[in-house]
Enzyme design. Structure first.
Site, PDB file in Angstrom:
ATOM      1  N   GLY A  60       0.779  -1.231   0.000  1.00 13.04           N
ATOM      2  CA  GLY A  60       0.000   0.000   0.000  1.00 13.04           C
ATOM      3  C   GLY A  60       0.811   1.282   0.000  1.00 13.04           C
ATOM      4  N   THR A  61       2.015   1.258  -0.587  1.00 13.27           N
ATOM      5  CA  THR A  61       2.823   2.483  -0.604  1.00 13.27           C
ATOM      6  C   THR A  61       2.185   3.573  -1.466  1.00 13.27           C
ATOM      7  OG1 THR A  61       4.205   1.567  -2.385  1.00 13.27           O
ATOM      8  CG2 THR A  61       5.003   1.306  -0.114  1.00 13.27           C
ATOM      9  N   ASN A  62       1.548   3.190  -2.555  1.00 15.56           N
ATOM     10  CA  ASN A  62       0.876   4.190  -3.380  1.00 15.56           C
ATOM     11  C   ASN A  62      -0.378   4.715  -2.692  1.00 15.56           C
ATOM     12  OD1 ASN A  62       2.310   4.657  -5.965  1.00 15.56           O
ATOM     13  ND2 ASN A  62       2.128   2.446  -6.150  1.00 15.56           N
ATOM     14  N   ASN A 100      -4.836   3.233 -13.138  1.00 15.07           N
ATOM     15  CA  ASN A 100      -3.874   2.266 -12.618  1.00 15.07           C
ATOM     16  C   ASN A 100      -2.480   2.861 -12.702  1.00 15.07           C
ATOM     17  OD1 ASN A 100      -2.834  -0.389 -11.816  1.00 15.07           O
ATOM     18  ND2 ASN A 100      -2.088  -0.541 -13.920  1.00 15.07           N
ATOM     19  N   ILE A 149      -7.115  -8.984 -12.186  1.00  9.06           N
ATOM     20  CA  ILE A 149      -7.717  -8.365 -13.362  1.00  9.06           C
ATOM     21  C   ILE A 149      -9.163  -8.011 -13.019  1.00  9.06           C
ATOM     22  CG2 ILE A 149      -8.371  -8.680 -15.780  1.00  9.06           C
ATOM     23  CD1 ILE A 149      -5.364  -8.546 -15.345  1.00  9.06           C
ATOM     24  N   HIS A 195       1.434   1.747 -13.123  1.00  6.91           N
ATOM     25  CA  HIS A 195       2.248   0.600 -13.521  1.00  6.91           C
ATOM     26  C   HIS A 195       3.724   1.000 -13.467  1.00  6.91           C
ATOM     27  CE1 HIS A 195       3.219  -3.171 -15.514  1.00  6.91           C
ATOM     28  NE2 HIS A 195       4.051  -2.494 -16.273  1.00  6.91           N
TER      29      HIS A 195
END
Length: 211
Positions: free
Chosen positions: A12-14, A108, A93, A110
């Site tokens: 959960g760093t983002n 998202n 997904i 990436h």
């Protein structure tokens, strides 16, 4: 107020980057309504609870078949009536029904410069291992809208990060997170909240702020 659902599977760093930007007042009129995890042991859930953000868990193994899982997932998500879904290290997904219902309302992050090192099988450390194996001199991160494909949706923002001779996948992963992901994900949310992202075909046009 732009209401977010943040989907997670791991550390959960983002998610933390978003929480920090909200707490610093850099994402005004943005709130995280719920954090949904595909892994009940994800550390991201502890981050959410520490900030009094509602949490939910949806694990595929709890359902007899894919249809039951997809229906439960859809019902859970729609029950929160959010405006934007943020995939922040979410390893499943998304069911097609969710993608269609929230068209151009799912983003998202990436850990590569799409279209390099993306698509099926490229997630987590695998992305950075592939980048180092190929010998690239720069890598980075991409924030994009989610469509029915894997990492194929319209690109919103990208940021490049240097690759150094002695990098390991772990070192490179940390650099990409700190110098790219944690910056462009909150920025993409900010632009969305300001109504400045327009999708034209498979491209995103970032409109100038109104005077």
């Amino acid at each position: 107020m732009l209401k977010l659902a943040v989907l997670v599977s791991g550390g959960g760093t983002n998610l933390q980057a978003l929480i920090d930007q909200i707490n610093k007042g850099r994402l005004p009129d943005v709130s995280i309504e719920v954090v949904i995890s595909s892994n009940r042991n994800a550390y991201a859930l502890k981050r959410a609870l520490a900030h009094n953000i509602p949490c939910a868990v949806i694990e595929k193994k709890d359902y007899e078949n894919s249809q039951q899982f997809e229906d439960a997932f859809y019902n859970l998500l729609t029950s929160y009536q959010v405006d934007l879904i943020v995939l922040a290290g979410f390893l499943l997904i998304l069911p097609e029904k969710i993608v269609k219902t929230y068209q151009n309302r799912i983003i998202n992050v990436h850990p590569s410069l799409i279209p390099s090192f993306c698509g099926k099988g490229f997630y987590g450390l695998k992305v950075h291992e592939a980048a180092l194996a190929r010998g690239v001199k720069i890598t980075g991160a991409t924030v994009h809208f989610v469509d029915e494909g894997t990492d194929t949706g319209p690109i919103i923002l990208q940021k490049a990060v240097p690759v150094y001779e002695n990098d390991t996948p772990e070192i490179l992963q940390k650099r990409v997170m700190e110098q790219a992901e944690w910056e462009i994900l909150p920025e993409a949310v900010r632009l969305y909240s300001q109504g400045r992202l327009k999708v034209a075909g498979n491209k995103v046009i970032i409109e100038s702020p109104e005077e």
